[in-house]
Scaffold this motif. Structure first.
Motif, PDB file in Angstrom:
ATOM      1  N   PHE A  62       3.574  -3.683   2.682  1.00 40.03           N
ATOM      2  CA  PHE A  62       4.288  -4.958   2.719  1.00 40.03           C
ATOM      3  C   PHE A  62       4.143  -5.641   4.069  1.00 40.03           C
ATOM      4  N   ILE A  63       3.684  -6.909   4.045  1.00 39.89           N
ATOM      5  CA  ILE A  63       3.553  -7.671   5.287  1.00 39.89           C
ATOM      6  C   ILE A  63       4.794  -8.541   5.480  1.00 39.89           C
ATOM      7  N   PHE A  64       5.024  -9.460   4.553  1.00 38.47           N
ATOM      8  CA  PHE A  64       6.233 -10.303   4.578  1.00 38.47           C
ATOM      9  C   PHE A  64       6.391 -11.028   3.256  1.00 38.47           C
ATOM     10  N   GLN A  65       7.574 -11.644   3.102  1.00 40.59           N
ATOM     11  CA  GLN A  65       7.886 -12.415   1.915  1.00 40.59           C
ATOM     12  C   GLN A  65       8.384 -13.805   2.310  1.00 40.59           C
ATOM     13  N   TYR A  66       7.947 -14.801   1.546  1.00 39.84           N
ATOM     14  CA  TYR A  66       8.385 -16.178   1.759  1.00 39.84           C
ATOM     15  C   TYR A  66       9.143 -16.692   0.551  1.00 39.84           C
ATOM     16  N   ASN A 110      13.709  -7.003  -0.654  1.00 38.77           N
ATOM     17  CA  ASN A 110      12.388  -7.625  -0.675  1.00 38.77           C
ATOM     18  C   ASN A 110      11.255  -6.703  -0.260  1.00 38.77           C
ATOM     19  N   ASP A 111      11.568  -5.448  -0.028  1.00 36.16           N
ATOM     20  CA  ASP A 111      10.586  -4.523   0.529  1.00 36.16           C
ATOM     21  C   ASP A 111      10.201  -3.467  -0.496  1.00 36.16           C
ATOM     22  N   MET A 112       8.954  -3.488  -0.920  1.00 39.39           N
ATOM     23  CA  MET A 112       8.473  -2.492  -1.874  1.00 39.39           C
ATOM     24  C   MET A 112       7.451  -1.601  -1.176  1.00 39.39           C
ATOM     25  N   ARG A 113       7.682  -0.295  -1.223  1.00 40.74           N
ATOM     26  CA  ARG A 113       6.792   0.682  -0.586  1.00 40.74           C
ATOM     27  C   ARG A 113       5.980   1.393  -1.663  1.00 40.74           C
ATOM     28  N   PHE A 114       4.674   1.476  -1.429  1.00 32.68           N
ATOM     29  CA  PHE A 114       3.772   2.078  -2.400  1.00 32.68           C
ATOM     30  C   PHE A 114       3.340   3.470  -1.964  1.00 32.68           C
ATOM     31  N   GLY A 115       3.051   4.322  -2.946  1.00 30.52           N
ATOM     32  CA  GLY A 115       2.372   5.572  -2.661  1.00 30.52           C
ATOM     33  C   GLY A 115       0.908   5.293  -2.378  1.00 30.52           C
ATOM     34  N   ALA A 116       0.167   6.321  -2.003  1.00 25.48           N
ATOM     35  CA  ALA A 116      -1.233   6.158  -1.611  1.00 25.48           C
ATOM     36  C   ALA A 116      -2.173   6.035  -2.798  1.00 25.48           C
ATOM     37  N   GLY A 117      -1.668   6.301  -4.011  1.00 24.26           N
ATOM     38  CA  GLY A 117      -2.482   6.109  -5.198  1.00 24.26           C
ATOM     39  C   GLY A 117      -3.093   7.385  -5.745  1.00 24.26           C
ATOM     40  N   THR A 118      -3.317   7.391  -7.059  1.00 21.34           N
ATOM     41  CA  THR A 118      -3.995   8.485  -7.754  1.00 21.34           C
ATOM     42  C   THR A 118      -5.119   7.893  -8.580  1.00 21.34           C
ATOM     43  N   ARG A 119      -6.332   8.372  -8.317  1.00 23.75           N
ATOM     44  CA  ARG A 119      -7.457   7.893  -9.107  1.00 23.75           C
ATOM     45  C   ARG A 119      -7.584   8.768 -10.337  1.00 23.75           C
ATOM     46  N   ARG A 143      10.219  -8.924   6.663  1.00 27.73           N
ATOM     47  CA  ARG A 143       8.928  -8.608   7.239  1.00 27.73           C
ATOM     48  C   ARG A 143       8.748  -7.102   7.311  1.00 27.73           C
ATOM     49  N   GLY A 144       7.549  -6.651   7.038  1.00 29.22           N
ATOM     50  CA  GLY A 144       7.226  -5.245   7.206  1.00 29.22           C
ATOM     51  C   GLY A 144       6.798  -4.959   8.631  1.00 29.22           C
ATOM     52  N   ASN A 145       6.234  -3.807   8.858  1.00 31.75           N
ATOM     53  CA  ASN A 145       5.873  -3.364  10.194  1.00 31.75           C
ATOM     54  C   ASN A 145       4.486  -3.871  10.582  1.00 31.75           C
ATOM     55  N   PHE A 146       4.357  -5.159  10.739  1.00 23.74           N
ATOM     56  CA  PHE A 146       3.095  -5.789  11.136  1.00 23.74           C
ATOM     57  C   PHE A 146       3.325  -6.631  12.385  1.00 23.74           C
TER      58      PHE A 146
END
Lengths: 110, 115
Positions: free
Chosen positions: B45-49, A96-105, B57-60
């Motif tokens: 990511f904050i959290f998912q329901y 359930n955890d998706m990590r994003f990069g900082a982005g490219t404009r 939960r993320g690191n918040f």
């Protein structure tokens, strides 16, 4: 919290040129690697995505290249158009955890 | 087919106050994930329901809490607002939990400014 490093921060390309954005990740448990496009005032929209068992995926002008051993992946935009001007985010996810990069404009000049 | 709807669009709050943001998922989706996007940064990511429960939960800090209703809509609550909470808050809906980010549809977000 960022586990995905994205470069460059900004990119200017001429119309018809190739845009290349690179990302690197750390956690080998990631199993889904999407690219998102975001226009000002809008949420990210899925552009293309890849799983780690595939080295390349192409959809129209957009191609993802994936190097599992190097833990790197990149987005190539062929025949870049002014309408492609937006911010692009790579991401890596597991469960359930998706990590994003900082982005490219990206700016595509006519 | 309505996409993800977030309200309000913009919000200005004073440091120390509390805020509630709302999200209606895309039709057919039952899972809501919340993200914080600071200016010039990628979403975090904050959290998912899912099934009215917080699944991950993320690191918040605990100042960030949420709720999901039987109709799958969700709220994000932030207490004791700090200046650093100023950001675009994004809601993403999907079908099923644990899908690893596949099938996410993002809303346009709520721009929160803390003064």
């Amino acid at each position: 919290q960022q586990q995905v490093k994205q470069s460059p921060q900004s990119l200017i390309v001429q119309k018809g040129g190739i845009s290349i954005i690179n990302c690197a990740y750390e956690n080998t448990a990631f199993d889904y690697f999407p690219w998102y496009q975001q226009f000002p005032g809008k949420g990210p929209a899925l552009l293309i995505a890849i799983r780690p068992d595939v080295s390349e995926k192409k959809e129209g002008r957009f191609t993802i290249s994936f190097n599992k051993s190097a833990k790197q992946f990149s987005l190539h935009i062929m025949d870049s158009q002014p309408g492609d001007s937006a911010t692009y985010f790579c991401a890596a996810s597991m469960s359930n955890d998706m990590r994003f990069g900082a982005g490219t404009r990206l700016t595509v000049k006519p | 087919d309505a996409g993800v709807t977030q309200s309000p669009t913009h919000l200005i709050k004073t440091r120390g106050q509390q805020v509630t943001l709302r999200c209606s998922p895309k039709s057919g989706h039952d899972t809501v994930s919340w993200y914080q996007q600071a200016l010039g940064q990628g979403p975090q990511f904050i959290f998912q329901y899912y099934e009215e429960e917080e699944r991950q939960r993320g690191n918040f800090p605990d100042r960030f809490s949420g709720h999901q209703f039987p109709n799958y809509s969700s709220e994000l609550n932030v207490n004791a607002l700090l200046l650093g909470d100023s950001a675009l808050y994004l809601c993403a809906s999907s079908l099923g939990s644990g899908t690893g980010g596949t099938g996410y549809t993002f809303g346009s977000g709520t721009r929160l400014t803390v003064v």
